[in-house]
Design a protein around this motif. Structure first.
Motif, mmCIF file in Angstrom:
data_model
loop_
_atom_site.group_PDB
_atom_site.id
_atom_site.type_symbol
_atom_site.label_atom_id
_atom_site.label_comp_id
_atom_site.label_asym_id
_atom_site.label_seq_id
_atom_site.Cartn_x
_atom_site.Cartn_y
_atom_site.Cartn_z
ATOM 1 N N ASN A 1 1.972 14.109 -5.392
ATOM 2 C CA ASN A 1 1.901 13.278 -6.307
ATOM 3 C C ASN A 1 1.914 13.165 -7.093
ATOM 4 N N PRO A 2 3.024 14.466 -8.691
ATOM 5 C CA PRO A 2 3.272 13.986 -9.926
ATOM 6 C C PRO A 2 2.378 13.088 -10.268
ATOM 7 N N ALA A 3 2.906 12.300 -10.305
ATOM 8 C CA ALA A 3 3.530 11.049 -10.841
ATOM 9 C C ALA A 3 2.137 10.597 -11.357
ATOM 10 N N ALA A 4 1.021 10.803 -10.178
ATOM 11 C CA ALA A 4 -0.132 10.347 -10.386
ATOM 12 C C ALA A 4 -1.107 11.078 -11.312
ATOM 13 N N SER A 5 -1.448 11.344 -11.917
ATOM 14 C CA SER A 5 -1.856 12.577 -12.975
ATOM 15 C C SER A 5 -3.584 12.003 -12.874
ATOM 16 N N ASP A 6 -3.770 10.701 -13.167
ATOM 17 C CA ASP A 6 -4.827 9.916 -12.908
ATOM 18 C C ASP A 6 -5.412 9.579 -11.004
ATOM 19 N N SER A 7 -5.374 10.241 -10.977
ATOM 20 C CA SER A 7 -5.425 9.962 -8.932
ATOM 21 C C SER A 7 -6.761 9.558 -8.801
ATOM 22 N N MET A 8 -7.315 8.634 -8.405
ATOM 23 C CA MET A 8 -8.591 8.926 -7.682
ATOM 24 C C MET A 8 -9.550 9.629 -7.259
ATOM 25 N N PRO B 1 -6.489 19.354 -9.492
ATOM 26 C CA PRO B 1 -5.304 19.044 -10.421
ATOM 27 C C PRO B 1 -4.728 19.834 -9.576
ATOM 28 N N ALA B 2 -4.547 20.778 -9.327
ATOM 29 C CA ALA B 2 -2.649 22.177 -8.888
ATOM 30 C C ALA B 2 -2.301 20.751 -7.758
ATOM 31 N N HIS B 3 -3.988 20.477 -6.797
ATOM 32 C CA HIS B 3 -3.152 20.270 -4.979
ATOM 33 C C HIS B 3 -2.597 18.340 -6.118
ATOM 34 N N GLN B 4 -2.642 18.065 -6.641
ATOM 35 C CA GLN B 4 -2.446 16.834 -7.089
ATOM 36 C C GLN B 4 -1.188 16.507 -7.368
ATOM 37 N N ARG B 5 -0.769 17.733 -8.719
ATOM 38 C CA ARG B 5 0.435 17.439 -8.787
ATOM 39 C C ARG B 5 1.520 17.543 -7.636
ATOM 40 N N ARG B 6 0.853 18.215 -6.750
ATOM 41 C CA ARG B 6 2.199 18.728 -5.373
ATOM 42 C C ARG B 6 2.648 17.828 -4.544
#
Length: 114
Positions: A48-55, A41-46
């Motif tokens: 692409n923060p807009a894709a909070s439910d990324s695959m 989750p921390a890396h995803q926020r860095r």
């Protein structure tokens, strides 16, 4: 394919995504570069923060760089033939593929390369 945050070292891909990956590699017939697989989750926020439910958070997505020596359109068409169900996006760096778990059956986005 480990998270690239440099901290968590999470590594997991779903069996369906592994099947996509193996088929794509076999069809291309050369090594491929994965820019991103599983993300914490921390890396995803860095990234692409807009894709909070990324695959990527669930080990259900890969970002694959355009392979050397193969046309972008040729690679895109090959990957699309493999990813009949799930998502696929074209980007300047390559293609995103995902299994489509809990998403509409077939999704496409981005500009298809020439």
């Amino acid at each position: 394919i480990v998270c690239r945050c440099g901290v968590c070292f999470r590594c997991a891909l779903s069996p369906d995504l592994k099947r996509f990956w193996v088929r794509i590699r076999e069809e291309v017939g050369q090594p491929l570069t994965v820019n991103s697989g599983l993300r914490c989750p921390a890396h995803q926020r860095r990234v692409n923060p807009a894709a909070s439910d990324s695959m990527h958070l669930y080990g259900e997505a890969l970002d694959i760089a355009w392979p050397a020596g193969m046309g972008k359109r040729e690679f895109y068409d090959l990957v699309e033939a493999v990813v009949q169900t799930g998502g696929m996006g074209a980007y300047p760096w390559g293609v995103h593929v995902d299994t489509g778990k809990n998403r509409p059956v077939r999704r496409r986005w981005g500009t298809v390369p020439e």
